[in-house]
Scaffold this active site. Structure first.
Site, PDB file in Angstrom:
ATOM      1  CG  HIS A  82      -1.735   1.360   1.046  1.00 20.05           C
ATOM      2  ND1 HIS A  82      -2.551   1.858   0.958  1.00 20.05           N
ATOM      3  CD2 HIS A  82      -1.765   2.206   2.378  1.00 20.05           C
ATOM      4  CE1 HIS A  82      -2.917   2.834   1.161  1.00 20.05           C
ATOM      5  NE2 HIS A  82      -2.436   3.637   2.358  1.00 20.05           N
ATOM      6  CG  ASP A 161     -11.555   3.577   6.300  1.00 19.52           C
ATOM      7  OD1 ASP A 161     -11.727   4.432   7.390  1.00 19.52           O
ATOM      8  OD2 ASP A 161     -12.042   3.949   5.457  1.00 19.52           O
ATOM      9  NE  ARG A 168      -9.800  10.639  10.610  1.00 21.29           N
ATOM     10  CZ  ARG A 168      -8.937  10.127   9.791  1.00 21.29           C
ATOM     11  NH1 ARG A 168      -9.386   9.036   9.414  1.00 21.29           N
ATOM     12  NH2 ARG A 168      -7.620  10.481   9.639  1.00 21.29           N
ATOM     13  CB  SER A 183      -7.913   5.267   8.153  1.00 21.43           C
ATOM     14  OG  SER A 183      -8.568   5.876   6.882  1.00 21.43           O
ATOM     15  CE  LYS A 187      -8.743   3.167   3.919  1.00 21.21           C
ATOM     16  NZ  LYS A 187      -9.187   4.048   3.564  1.00 21.21           N
TER      17      LYS A 187
HETATM   18  N1  URA Z   1      -6.030   8.122   4.265  1.00 20.83           N
HETATM   19  C1  URA Z   1      -7.178   7.159   4.098  1.00 20.83           C
HETATM   20  O1  URA Z   1      -6.945   5.980   3.890  1.00 20.83           O
HETATM   21  N2  URA Z   1      -7.482   7.543   5.279  1.00 20.83           N
HETATM   22  C2  URA Z   1      -7.297   8.714   6.573  1.00 20.83           C
HETATM   23  O2  URA Z   1      -7.189   8.638   7.864  1.00 20.83           O
HETATM   24  C3  URA Z   1      -5.934   9.658   5.770  1.00 20.83           C
HETATM   25  C4  URA Z   1      -5.371   9.435   4.599  1.00 20.83           C
END
Ligand code: URA
Ligand code: CA
Length: 432
Positions: A82, A161, A168, A183, A187
């Site tokens: 990632h 998320d 947020r 977060s 994923k």
């Molecule tokens: N990218 C994400 O996937 N989550 C975050 O909280 C910030 C950047």
């Protein structure tokens, strides 16, 4: 349990229990906890932070808020990579076949997403016939037989998320290490891999603008991964200038092909070997990073890596002849050079602004509904620290539009030439 008590507990600096974190995430996903209470808790976390245990619990609560991908039908250790995102980041396109060429399974799920250029699936769209909308059964079968496949994002992964990130974004609570780390990791974990390699970018084109913040985030994510049973490693890499030379979908496919043959730009080549070595070690394909790198260099040079790319294309309906005939990739109508206005050294190439210029040409999406023109983009000819003469081309704009004066102006403003300039390091640290 009452949400107001959980908010007050965190506000006062106490550690939340697993049950309290689950209560919050389940209630927020279901809609029984309103946005105003969730935003109050996010703000309390922003100021009070979370312990390692709370971070791991928050991550897993988000993983379980929706579907998860089951890759257990694939033999071997599945490693995912990632990147926190950057400009002209062509690494996934190279890494998937490269690592698979060592017989390590790479089950890549990739999104389209917003940004300067498309996601990996958009880049692959520039290859005639290539299909990322394949069934889960075909995906697993291909990874088992040929070690690599790319599938478009499927399923309702981590709805908690999605909701929390959107909240947020409008409540000043994006920049919180425990919230960002959970977060991103939720994923990746929901996508089913056994091990994770993280490329945390730093610089103007990155989410984390300075190295200290990037390192903090990387350590937080590595700890979460290892605490929830997914071996995780990370690197911190530069994203103050674009990666490689190509920015744009078909242009990056060509750059990926060159890199798989061992003829890529020096920075992309190095980044791919660094990340690839971590993937190989995590998948037990080598004992040390040095041994892994040697194995990867070997398949780049003996042709196995590019052969694997061809197999990947063929398996998913793509035309593998683009590898030997890159002129078959979509090409823009106009190629316009941007001549330097002075002699000196390239002191700065502001990654995010150059990325926006590529997006304005049509290489990326500003909104989800935008269409991408896979042919367009920018080929840089210089890196920071390079010498340049007046009139020499700084970059070539590949465009299907003629009215690009504003884009040229933007590029001039964001490529700075000075009497002296230092080269920028590519990799700041390796976190294992
Ligand atoms: N990218 C994400 O996937 N989550 C975050 O909280 C910030 C950047
Ligand atoms: Ca690139």
């Amino acid at each position: 349990m009452r949400m107001v008590d959980i908010i007050a507990k965190k506000r006062d600096g106490h550690e939340l229990t697993t049950a309290e974190i689950d209560f919050f995430i389940q209630g927020y996903t279901a809609g029984t906890i309103p946005d105003y209470q969730a935003s109050a808790l996010a703000m309390a976390i922003y100021f009070q932070d979370m312990t390692d245990r709370e971070r791991a619990d928050l991550t897993m609560a988000m993983v379980h808020s929706g579907e998860t991908i089951d890759l257990s039908g694939i033999k071997g250790i599945k490693v995912d990579k990632h990147s926190t995102g950057g400009v002209g980041d062509t690494t996934t396109l190279v890494l998937a076949p490269l690592v698979a060429a060592l017989d390590i399974p790479v089950a890549k799920m990739s999104g389209r997403g917003l940004g300067h250029t498309g996601g990996t699936t958009d880049k692959l769209d520039s290859i005639a016939g290539f299909q990322t909308e394949i069934s889960k059964e075909d995906f697993i079968r291909l990874v088992n037989t040929d070690k690599v496949a790319v599938i478009g994002q499927t399923g309702n992964l981590t709805p908690a998320d999605k909701k929390l990130y959107a909240l947020r974004d409008v409540t000043g609570t994006v920049n919180s290490i425990p919230l960002i780390a959970s977060s991103i990791m939720s994923k990746k974990i929901a996508a089913g891999s056994d091990a994770i390699v993280l490329d945390v970018k730093t610089g103007a084109g990155a989410f984390m603008k300075n190295i200290a913040d990037a390192e903090q985030l990387a350590h937080a994510m590595v700890k979460i991964g290892n605490n929830v049973g997914r071996r995780t490693m990370a690197i911190i890499s530069d994203m103050s200038q674009p990666l490689g030379y190509a920015i744009g979908n078909a242009l990056e496919v060509k750059e990926a092909i060159d890199t798989l043959k061992g003829q890529g730009p020096a920075d992309l080549h190095e980044l791919v070997l660094t990340l690839g070595s971590q993937m190989v070690v995590l998948a037990n394909g080598a004992k040390t990073l040095a041994e892994a790198r040697e194995r990867l260099e070997e398949v780049m040079h003996n042709g196995k890596a590019i052969e694997k790319f061809k197999v990947m294309l063929k398996n998913q309906g793509g035309d593998p002849s683009v590898v030997d005939h890159p002129e078959k990739l979509p090409e823009a109508k106009y190629k316009i050079d941007l001549p330097a206005k002075q002699t000196g050294y390239v002191a700065e190439i502001v990654a995010d602004e150059v990325g926006v210029a590529a997006m304005q040409l049509g290489a990326g999406r500003a909104t989800k509904e935008d269409n991408i023109d896979v042919a367009v983009g920018i080929i840089m000819h210089k890196k920071v620290g390079d010498h340049v003469e007046t009139g020499e081309s700084l970059l070539t704009i590949h465009t299907n539009r003629e009215d690009i004066n504003a884009i040229k102006q933007k590029l001039y403003e964001n490529i700075k030439i000075a009497d002296h300039a230092e080269r920028i390091p590519l990799i700041y640290s390796v976190i294992t």
